[in-house]
Design an enzyme around this catalytic site. Structure first.
Site, PDB file in Angstrom:
ATOM      1  N   GLY A 148      -1.879   4.607  -9.182  1.00  0.00           N
ATOM      2  CA  GLY A 148      -1.853   5.694  -8.203  1.00  0.00           C
ATOM      3  C   GLY A 148      -2.201   7.044  -8.804  1.00  0.00           C
ATOM      4  N   ASP A 169       5.473   6.422  -2.089  1.00  0.00           N
ATOM      5  CA  ASP A 169       6.537   5.416  -1.940  1.00  0.00           C
ATOM      6  C   ASP A 169       6.736   4.776  -3.314  1.00  0.00           C
ATOM      7  OD1 ASP A 169       8.280   3.465  -1.196  1.00  0.00           O
ATOM      8  OD2 ASP A 169       6.920   2.444   0.188  1.00  0.00           O
TER       9      ASP A 169
HETATM   10  N1  SPD Z   1      16.058   3.338  -6.446  1.00  0.00           N
HETATM   11  C1  SPD Z   1      15.076   2.767  -5.591  1.00  0.00           C
HETATM   12  C2  SPD Z   1      13.968   3.677  -5.227  1.00  0.00           C
HETATM   13  C3  SPD Z   1      12.862   2.896  -4.624  1.00  0.00           C
HETATM   14  C4  SPD Z   1      12.071   3.629  -3.652  1.00  0.00           C
HETATM   15  N2  SPD Z   1      10.914   2.876  -3.216  1.00  0.00           N
HETATM   16  C5  SPD Z   1      11.189   1.647  -2.623  1.00  0.00           C
HETATM   17  C6  SPD Z   1       9.980   0.974  -2.110  1.00  0.00           C
HETATM   18  C7  SPD Z   1      10.176   0.451  -0.745  1.00  0.00           C
HETATM   19  N3  SPD Z   1       8.967   0.360  -0.034  1.00  0.00           N
END
Ligand code: SPD
Length: 285
Positions: free
Chosen positions: A137, A154
Site C-alpha cells: 500500500g 484499513d
Molecule cells: N487491533 C486490530 C486493528 C485491526 C484493524 N483492521 C482490521 C481489518 C478489518 N477489515
C-alpha cells in the site's frame, strides 16, 4: 476442550475460548490464523492480533465505510489500503454512486484465506466494480494512486507490515492521490492502549488536511473495546448534509450499527480523548 487464546496488547490480554483452529499459515509477511471461537464465531488473526470476527465485524466495517461515504456528495472512485478480508469493500459497494473500488492489500494469502473462511465478509471482492491489487500500500500510494474521491486506510496495527501506513510521507501521498474534494479515513487504534499512536498520527493529519476529526466506536474483540478512526477532509465537514437524507436512509436501514444519530454521536469525544489530541507524542496525559 478448554482451549484459550490471548491477544497481548501493551501488557493487557484479551482472551477468547476457542473450539478449534481452522487454518494456520506463515505468509511472506505475517502469521495468518483462522480459529472458531465459542462466543465470536470465526476469528481472523494476523501475527496473533485479532483482525475481525464473524460476530462483531459489522461495527468496524460499517463505521470505516459509511461515515465518509455518506459525507461525500458523490463518491465514485474509492481506494482501500489493507482490508484484505473484504469487509470494508463489501460496505462500499452498497452505495449506488460507486463506479470503482481498488483494494491494495500487501498479502495475497490473507485475501485467499478470507475468501475460504469468511465468505460473508469477503463476498464482494469478486464484484465487477472491485479491483484487488496484491501490492504494498505504501508503494501503491506513492507511485500509482490518483483521482480518488475517498481513501480508506484499513490497516493492521502499526507493527510489521502495517507500520508504513502510519507515516507522514504515506499520508502526504494519500492527500495527493485524492480529488480536490476528497476524504481520507484511517483506523487509529484504542485511546486506552495506543495513546502514543494517536498522539503521533493526529498532528500529522492536521499538518496535511484542512479538516480533521476523530470518531469512535465499540468493538468488543479489539483491545479495550473502544476504537477510533480519523476523518481527514480537503473540503467537507463530518456532519451529514440534509441533502444526503435519502442516501443515509437507504444505507442505515440495512446496517446493524451505523445510523444517522450514531454518525453524530461517534464524533462526540470523552474529555480524556480530547486531551490526548491536544497533547503531542511523548507527553503523558
Ligand atoms: N487491533 C486490530 C486493528 C485491526 C484493524 N483492521 C482490521 C481489518 C478489518 N477489515
Amino acid at each position: 476442550m478448554n482451549l484459550w487464546l490471548t491477544e497481548n496488547c501493551n501488557d493487557t490480554g484479551l482472551t477468547f475460548r476457542i473450539k478449534e483452529t481452522l487454518f494456520t499459515a506463515q505468509s511472506d509477511f505475517q502469521k495468518i490464523d483462522v480459529v472458531d471461537t465459542h462466543t465470536w464465531g470465526r476469528m481472523l488473526l494476523l501475527d496473533d492480533c485479532v483482525m475481525t470476527t464473524d460476530r462483531d465485524e459489522f461495527v468496524y466495517h460499517e463505521m470505516i465505510a459509511h461515515v465518509p461515504m455518506l459525507v461525500h456528495p458523490n463518491p465514485k472512485r474509492v481506494l482501500v489500503i489493507g482490508g484484505g478480508d473484504g469487509g470494508t469493500v463489501r460496505e462500499i459497494v452498497r452505495h449506488p454512486s460507486v463506479e470503482e473500488v481498488v483494494l491494495a492489500e500487501i498479502d495475497g494469502d490473507v485475501v485467499e484465506a478470507c475468501k475460504v473462511w469468511f465468505p460473508q465478509i469477503a463476498g464482494e471482492l469478486t464484484n465487477p466494480k472491485v479491483t484487488v491489487k496484491i501490492a504494498d500500500g505504501v508503494a501503491y500510494m506513492a507511485n500509482e494512486a490518483q483521482n480518488f474521491d475517498l481513501i480508506i486506510i484499513d490497516s493492521t496495527d502499526p507493527i510489521g507490515p502495517g507500520e508504513g501506513l502510519f507515516t507522514e510521507t504515506f499520508y502526504n501521498n494519500a492527500f495527493k492521490a485524492l480529488n480536490p474534494d476528497g476524504l481520507m479515513v484511517a483506523q487509529t487504534e484504542s485511546p486506552f492502549l495506543n495513546a502514543n499512536v494517536i498522539q503521533k498520527v493526529y498532528p500529522m493529519y492536521q499538518r496535511i488536511f484542512p479538516k480533521v476529526a476523530m470518531y469512535t466506536g465499540h468493538i468488543p474483540t479489539y483491545p479495550s473495546g473502544f476504537w477510533t478512526w480519523a476523518f481527514c477532509s480537503k473540503q467537507y465537514d463530518w456532519q451529514l448534509p440534509e441533502a444526503h437524507d435519502a442516501r443515509v436512509e437507504a444505507i442505515e436501514k440495512n446496517c446493524r450499527y451505523y445510523n444517522r444519530t450514531l454518525h453524530n454521536a461517534a464524533f462526540a469525544l470523552p474529555n480524556f480523548v480530547k486531551d490526548l489530541l491536544k497533547t503531542p507524542a511523548g507527553a503523558s496525559v
